[in-house]
Design an enzyme around this catalytic site. Structure first.
Site, short mmCIF file in Angstrom:
data_model
loop_
_atom_site.label_atom_id
_atom_site.label_comp_id
_atom_site.label_asym_id
_atom_site.label_seq_id
_atom_site.Cartn_x
_atom_site.Cartn_y
_atom_site.Cartn_z
N LEU A 103 0.82 -1.22 0.00
CA LEU A 103 0.00 0.00 0.00
C LEU A 103 0.85 1.27 0.00
O LEU A 103 0.57 2.20 -0.75
CB LEU A 103 -0.94 0.00 1.20
CG LEU A 103 -2.13 -0.96 1.09
CD1 LEU A 103 -2.85 -1.08 2.43
CD2 LEU A 103 -3.11 -0.47 0.01
N ALA A 104 1.90 1.31 0.84
CA ALA A 104 2.71 2.54 0.93
C ALA A 104 3.40 2.81 -0.40
O ALA A 104 3.38 3.93 -0.92
CB ALA A 104 3.72 2.42 2.06
N SER A 132 1.17 -8.59 -2.00
CA SER A 132 1.99 -7.97 -0.96
C SER A 132 1.34 -8.17 0.41
O SER A 132 0.14 -8.39 0.50
CB SER A 132 2.12 -6.47 -1.22
OG SER A 132 2.65 -6.26 -2.51
N SER A 165 0.46 -6.25 2.68
CA SER A 165 -0.64 -5.34 3.06
C SER A 165 -1.97 -6.08 2.99
O SER A 165 -2.90 -5.76 3.74
CB SER A 165 -0.72 -4.15 2.10
OG SER A 165 0.48 -3.43 2.07
N GLY A 222 -8.51 -6.36 9.99
CA GLY A 222 -9.53 -5.68 10.78
C GLY A 222 -9.88 -4.28 10.37
O GLY A 222 -11.04 -3.89 10.44
N GLY A 223 -8.91 -3.49 9.90
CA GLY A 223 -9.30 -2.17 9.47
C GLY A 223 -8.26 -1.09 9.62
O GLY A 223 -7.10 -1.36 9.93
N HIS A 257 1.50 -9.83 18.42
CA HIS A 257 0.04 -9.74 18.36
C HIS A 257 -0.58 -10.75 19.31
O HIS A 257 -0.09 -11.88 19.40
CB HIS A 257 -0.42 -10.02 16.92
CG HIS A 257 -1.85 -9.65 16.65
ND1 HIS A 257 -2.91 -10.38 17.14
CD2 HIS A 257 -2.40 -8.62 15.97
CE1 HIS A 257 -4.05 -9.80 16.74
NE2 HIS A 257 -3.76 -8.74 16.04
N ARG A 306 -11.70 -9.22 18.83
CA ARG A 306 -11.89 -8.69 20.19
C ARG A 306 -12.63 -7.36 20.15
O ARG A 306 -13.46 -7.08 21.02
CB ARG A 306 -10.54 -8.52 20.89
CG ARG A 306 -10.00 -9.80 21.50
CD ARG A 306 -8.57 -9.63 21.98
NE ARG A 306 -7.67 -9.39 20.87
CZ ARG A 306 -6.77 -8.44 20.81
NH1 ARG A 306 -6.60 -7.62 21.82
NH2 ARG A 306 -6.01 -8.30 19.74
N SER A 341 -1.65 0.67 11.24
CA SER A 341 -0.60 0.34 10.26
C SER A 341 -1.07 0.53 8.83
O SER A 341 -0.42 1.21 8.05
CB SER A 341 -0.07 -1.08 10.46
OG SER A 341 -1.04 -2.02 10.13
N VAL A 342 -2.21 -0.05 8.45
CA VAL A 342 -2.68 0.22 7.09
C VAL A 342 -3.01 1.70 6.93
O VAL A 342 -2.84 2.27 5.86
CB VAL A 342 -3.89 -0.63 6.63
CG1 VAL A 342 -3.44 -1.96 6.11
CG2 VAL A 342 -4.95 -0.73 7.67
#
Lengths: 246, 663
Positions: free
Chosen positions: B15-16, B42, B44, B49-50, B257, B273, B410-411
């Site tokens: 993505l980056a 990749s 990414s 989760g989002g 994680h 969660r 992170s995303v």
């Protein structure tokens, strides 16, 4: 066949061929390994490469069934190797690269080049109505059910299994496959895309597009993401026929 | 000799990298993005989760804004983050979400009216506002005070990468695949591109560029048990380290994680969660409230992972032949929710564990997940020491995560940083003094040097096996440089890694092909990876405090008095077996949010002498507020807007903060 410890011995036969190596000829090569609990073909192939044959080529990335790298023919059927558990297979397993795609070596094929070519031809990106949006403003609204429907089709991971299982793709080099038709179905559903059926007809209204499909629908059966490919193709064909009649 | 010239060379097509490429291309620069794999594969894509952005559409997000996102992120970082960079990020994140929406991303949307959700183990009915209907929805994530994580079911990263990659195709950006950058071309002060190996033919090619961007993701594969993809080996970061000039920041900050599936280490999203899933032990007891009464399962990841390991150490884990684990219980969410909103979780449990998470608990245990450290950059994304070298995303230490990253950030960083750094790269290319005047001798020399290294590996009669060294390194990292660290064990780890590094110089190959050769690839990568591993282990040994994900049992307190700084690692010489470490201070007096308690986790820390002074200063500024709005107040505390590229300045609209129509 079980060893004294109760674990099975697996015989994994792999179609070997390295086009980069002068004199290489296609052949089947068999490797024997001890099965382990919860062993996937990812784990089995990594072990073969580390312990028996450092030259063996194959592709894995996420090893979690998300990225679509590891499509291959497993006992003659295209599917994802990373999430295939050996316990679901017999002790003799045959592996071959996906057909249709250009072979890189052994189990590794060039799906990337094929997919990019298809994307460029079908213009599989959203064609925005306005060239720029004001990013500081509230986003355009969308019905929640429609967003979910679009995502359903966007779950495609471009693994190539549908193309490898397709009768037309074997005969017609430029056939866009279920993966391509599914993408068109996805943008057709999206009100943010400015294109209409006449535009889509230009892209898929021929034998390399939706009319090339012979309705064998193996794509639907082998899709690891269980995308509703049969329905999408049938629907698109009806829509494209109605454009074609005009 | 093959040389390819371009304006911008991007190393990594996640993505980056894709977003940087699109930004630079849109400004009229030629861009090439190198990728190990087809770009949509990749890592990414594995973000489930989002993406955090303070849109505040859902009722549980009401009142959210940049200020709240800022505070959550800084607390999450345990005050290790660069607060101005965090401000730039939280300001851009909503724009990033909206840009992706405009590009066709099918974000999950808000439905008006009542719905049942699980909060703290209880069924609760919440009512979404009419005016929010059809806008982008948010869910809860750890370490956040509002529901802020925008999502697409639990395939967010996949959907984002699909949209972004298709945009890159629309912009006609070439993305050579199976192309691996193995060294940067530089003269000690300026970076000019990279030497790139074709993984199919084995050919080396020089890519010469005005600006080079490293966007190759994290280095999870330094560890034996990791959620990361097999390509996440950190090689792009390692080649920056190998320049001897560019530095890596905070490499010892490694995130574990809480809920990868056990024992395979495949990620199960934090959304499990966030949506109400609970952690349970061998007795079926929900243990997190015992440790973390405030945030329970939704404390930050470093805290939850440590509490889980602590609980296992007390004998409360579930025994299995692969070791101990705990349970993730999402049965209370119901079949519809699991199969629609946590669909990847359902598939992973089904295919890899043979478990039906609708009815059964899922075995989980913490595993390596994220590399907070990376190529140290300033706020523009450029290395402060090697001009023309940029970095963004997980590969970079920009530094918005400090010592612990929040889930969903992170995303969000990949795209927000991609937007910002893409503009700065375009600016860089447009300045006349940055025209690339590169002596071809420099390029030729770099090519020759790299070819010689590969030839030496192929011709070597060395006795060491590359795969064995890789496995040993991963075991050392997982057992000695893991969640809980102590000086003595870290010392052993550093020593063993140094021995391994020496041994890696004596690798011999069984398979000697110059073209596609997996063994050769492992051999040259493991030599680079060992240097990264040593940056982590040695950095962890030297940092005698606990901060965020870096936890020292022998120094359990955060020590702002001595360690409120960023570790900078460089690798001065090829013959070294340790990185050189330096420390960059973080100035309390410039902080908008001075250090304090995070709101979860340990309550005791050692204060920095300036903290009380800065707290008083800020209090005084707030007192003189005189009815100024939150923007004016923020501006007084820590101005940052001037740092953003002009294109991305300006306020973010929300239902409760409608912008006036411009004339």
């Amino acid at each position: 066949m079980k060893t004294e410890t109760g674990t099975r011995k697996l015989k994994i036969s792999i179609l070997r061929f390295n086009p980069q190596e002068p004199g290489s000829v296609p052949r089947m090569q068999t490797y024997e390994i001890d099965e382990a609990e919860n062993m996937t073909l990812f784990i089995a192939l990594m072990e073969i490469r580390e312990k028996q044959d450092p030259s063996l080529q194959f592709d894995f990335v996420c090893r979690a069934g998300i990225c679509g790298s590891c499509g291959m023919m497993i006992n003659g059927r295209p599917t994802l190797a990373c999430r295939t558990l050996t316990k679901d297979l017999g002790t003799e397993i045959s592996l071959a690269p996906l057909p249709v795609f250009e072979l890189i070596g052994d189990l590794s094929v060039d799906t990337g080049k094929w997919m990019r070519g298809m994307s460029e031809r079908l213009e599989t990106w959203l064609h925005m109505k306005e060239p720029e949006v004001d990013l500081g403003r509230l986003e355009e609204r969308m019905e929640p059910e429609l967003a979910e429907k679009i995502y359903e089709l966007d779950r495609c991971i471009e693994c190539g299994c549908c193309v490898a299982g397709c009768g037309t793709a074997r005969m017609r080099e430029d056939f866009v496959g279920a993966v391509g038709l599914n993408k068109i179905a996805r943008f057709r559903l999206d009100p943010r895309d400015r294109r209409d059926d006449a535009d889509y007809f230009e892209l898929i209204g021929d034998d390399d597009g939706v009319f090339g499909c012979m309705s064998l629908i193996a794509c639907h059966d082998v899709c690891p993401k269980e995308l509703p490919l049969a329905t999408q193709i049938a629907f698109l064909r009806r829509k494209m026929v109605s454009v074609g009649w005009k | 000799m093959k040389i390819i010239y371009t304006d911008v060379l991007v190393i990594g097509a996640g993505l980056a990298g894709l977003r940087i490429g699109i930004g630079a291309k849109r400004r009229g620069h030629d861009v090439i993005i190198l990728s190990l794999v087809p770009p949509k594969r990749s890592h990414s894509s594995a973000a489930q989760g989002g993406m955090q952005a303070s849109l505040a559409n859902v009722i549980k997000g009401q009142g959210d804004n940049e200020d709240v996102h800022f505070e959550d992120t800084v607390r999450g970082s345990d005050w290790g983050a660069d607060q101005q960079v965090v401000r730039m990020f939280v300001d851009t994140a909503p724009k990033a979400v909206r840009e992706l929406a405009a590009w066709g991303l099918p974000w999950s949307r808000v439905t008006r009216g009542d719905r049942e959700v699980i909060i703290n183990g209880q069924k609760v009915t919440i009512t979404e506002r009419d005016e929010a209907h059809g806008l982008i929805a948010q869910r809860a994530f750890g370490g956040t005070n509002k529901w802020r994580t925008c999502y697409v079911s639990d395939g967010t990263g996949h959907a984002m990468l699909t949209t972004m990659s298709d945009q890159a195709i629309a912009y006609q950006i070439p993305v050579p695949e199976r192309a691996e950058a193995i060294a940067l071309i530089h003269d000690g002060g300026r970076c000019y591109g990279a030497i790139v190996r074709n993984l199919v033919t084995g050919e080396l090619v020089a890519y010469v560029a005005k600006a080079t961007a490293i966007t190759g993701g994290g280095a999870g594969r330094l560890y034996r048990v990791t959620t990361n993809a097999v390509i996440s080996e950190g090689i792009p970061t390692a080649i920056a380290l190998e320049t001897g000039v560019a530095s890596l920041g905070n490499m010892e900050a490694v995130q574990f994680h809480p809920t990868p599936a056990f024992p395979a280490g495949i990620l199960l999203t934090e959304g499990a969660r966030g949506d109400g899933g609970l952690l349970k032990d061998v007795d079926g007891h929900r243990f997190m409230p015992d440790y973390e009464p405030e945030k329970k399962e939704l404390a930050s990841r470093d805290v939850v992972s440590r509490r889980m390991e602590e609980h296992i150490a007390k004998g409360k884990g579930v025994k299995s032949r692969f070791g101990d684990h705990l349970w993730l219980d999402i049965t209370l969410l119901g079949e519809h929710h699991v199969k629609h909103n946590l669909r990847e979780v359902y598939e992973i449990c089904h295919y890899f564990l043979g478990v039906d998470p609708v009815k059964e608990w899922v075995p989980v245990r913490p595993a390596q997940h994220y590399t907070m450290g990376g190529v140290r950059t300033n706020y523009t994304g450029e290395s402060p020491t090697l001009r023309g070298l940029f970095s963004a995303g997980e590969a970079a230490c920009w530094d918005m995560h400090g010592f612990n990253r929040l889930g969903g950030n992170s995303v969000a960083e990949t795209v927000a940083a991609g937007m910002i750094v893409g503009e700065f790269i375009a600016d860089f290319c447009e300045r006349s003094e940055n025209g690339a005047s590169i002596p071809t001798s420099l390029v030729e020399e770099a090519l020759r040097r790299e070819q010689a290294k590969i030839d030496a590996l192929i011709d070597s009669r060395g006795t060491e096996n590359a795969a064995t060294i890789m496995a040993e390194m991963q075991t050392i990292m997982s057992t000695k440089v893991g969640i809980f660290r102590t000086g003595k064990v870290l010392e052993e780890g550093v020593h063993e890694l140094q021995q391994l590094l020496l041994r890696s110089r004596n690798i011999g190959l069984r398979y000697k092909a110059r073209s596609a050769n997996p063994e050769l690839v492992t051999a040259y990568r493991v030599q680079k990876m060992l240097k990264m591993a040593l940056c982590i282990a040695y950095g962890a040994l030297q940092r005698t405090e606990s901060r965020g994900a870096h936890f020292r049992e022998d120094f359990p307190r955060r020590n702002d008095a001595e360690w409120l700084n960023r570790t900078l690692a460089t690798w001065k010489s090829e013959t070294d077996t340790l990185p050189s470490l330096a420390y960059e201070p973080i100035d309390v007096m410039k902080m908008e949010l001075p250090p304090g308690w995070r709101g979860y986790g340990a309550k005791d820390h050692i204060d920095h002498p300036d903290t009380a002074r800065r707290v008083a200063e800020i209090e005084a500024l707030k007192q003189q507020r005189d009815g100024a709005d939150r923007f004016a107040l923020q501006q007084k505390l820590m101005p940052y807007e001037q740092l953003l590229p002009e294109r991305f300045r300006g306020r973010n609209e929300r239902i409760d903060e409608i912008r006036e129509v411009r004339p």
